[in-house]
Design a protein around this motif. Structure first.
Motif: not given
Ligand SMILES: [Zn+2]
Length: 338
Positions: A99, A153, A156-157, A159, A234, A257, A259, A280, A282-283, A286
């Motif tokens: 990070y 990102f 990826d975040a 998933n 996602s 998820y 992101g 979920h 997540h973020g 980036a």
């Protein structure tokens, strides 16, 4: 040296600024090969984010190392380098966890719309390409400095992996590159939400399988229809408004998820809604630096061409025109050449 300075709402000037020089031994000075205007530059440009005093602009950059401080070891003059909008040491615990945009010593790079740029923490921030790239590759390498890394990102975040159903909210450069990233990561179905024909076309070129033009509740309903009432595995949120964030959460299947990479402006989440959504989240900003080596390789091997998001190129001294074109949505993203 002249560079871009924002004075207030829609008042962007290209004017004389101090030429950057090495201040700390860990600095590098790079001669910019290309820079650009970011979607996030439009927030202060439009007056949504107040400008207290004249603000030098630009945080996306690539170029040739001109000079390095005495402590710099990993890059040297003559190399072509790319860095992220946050300089990072790449050694502190947050960096080690991947990070780098939360680096304990991070410094925001804010003066890149200029011919020369001082990059702090050069060893941790800059990544050199294998050689000086050919001119046609420069836009794709520049894209890695922010938008491509941010789109990656987001994926990826969220998933994104092989076989997944993905929704991308936002058809700016980041959203479009989120589509490209989801495709690279093996998504089977990629639903891009876009109302603009040229952007839809690019989304399809990058791998979108479906286009949804509806927004808000209607958009959520449309995603529900397309996913047999389940929602997507996602969802990439690449806008940053209340509507887009809620649309993302509500379009995600139970256990899926979100992101989120759109810089939030006035977003407030309702605890109860969040509790029952079962998703979920997540973020954040980036950690582009984490992905730079892999993304440089993908561009270098000509596996991806994220530079396609630049649909306008101007000389740097026309930077005010670049802001206008993006503000009026005549351009997705404008590349600037000093
Ligand atoms: Zn760090």
């Amino acid at each position: 040296m002249r560079g871009a300075v924002l004075y207030g709402s829609r008042d962007l000037r290209f004017e004389e600024r101090e030429t950057p020089k090495i201040i700390k031994p860990t600095d590098a000075i790079i001669r910019i090969s290309a820079t650009c205007v970011c979607g996030s530059d439009l927030w202060p440009y439009r007056g949504i984010q107040p400008v207290a005093e004249p603000m030098p602009m630009g945080h996306e950059y690539c170029g040739i190392v001109e000079e390095v401080g005495s402590a710099v070891r990993s890059v040297k003059p003559g190399q072509f380098v790319i860095g992220s909008f946050f300089a990072s040491d790449n050694t502190c615990p947050n960096c080690q966890f991947g990070y780098q945009t939360s680096c304990q010593h991070r410094e925001f790079v804010t003066t890149a719309q200029a011919p020369l740029l001082r990059v702090p923490l050069a060893d941790g921030t800059l990544v050199a390409t294998p050689d000086v790239p050919s001119n046609d590759m420069v836009p794709s390498l520049l894209a890695l400095s922010d938008v491509m890394g941010t789109g990656w990102f987001a994926a990826d975040a969220a998933n994104v992996t092989r076989g997944k159903t993905v929704v991308v909210i936002g058809d700016g450069a980041v959203g479009l590159l989120g589509v490209l990233s989801a495709k690279q990561l093996g998504a089977e179905r990629i639903i891009a939400m876009s109302r603009h024909e040229s952007r839809q076309k690019l989304a399809r070129e990058f791998g979108a399988t479906d286009i949804v033009t509806e927004r808000g509740d209607e958009g959520v309903e449309r995603i529900e229809q397309l996913t047999n009432g389940i929602g997507a595995d996602s969802v990439l949120e690449c806008v940053g408004t209340q509507q887009s964030m809620m649309q993302a959460i509500q379009s995600t299947r139970r256990g899926g998820y979100v992101g989120y990479v759109g810089v939030p402006h006035g977003v407030e989440l309702n605890g109860e809604q969040l509790f029952f959504a079962h998703v979920h989240l997540h973020g954040g900003p980036a950690p582009v630096r984490r992905y730079l080596p892999d993304l440089i390789k993908l561009v270098w091997d000509r596996k991806i061409n994220p530079g396609k998001v630049f649909d306008m190129t101007l000389p740097l001294d026309h930077v005010a025109q670049a802001y206008r074109a993006m503000d009026e949505r005549r351009a997705i993203k404008t590349l600037l050449r000093p």
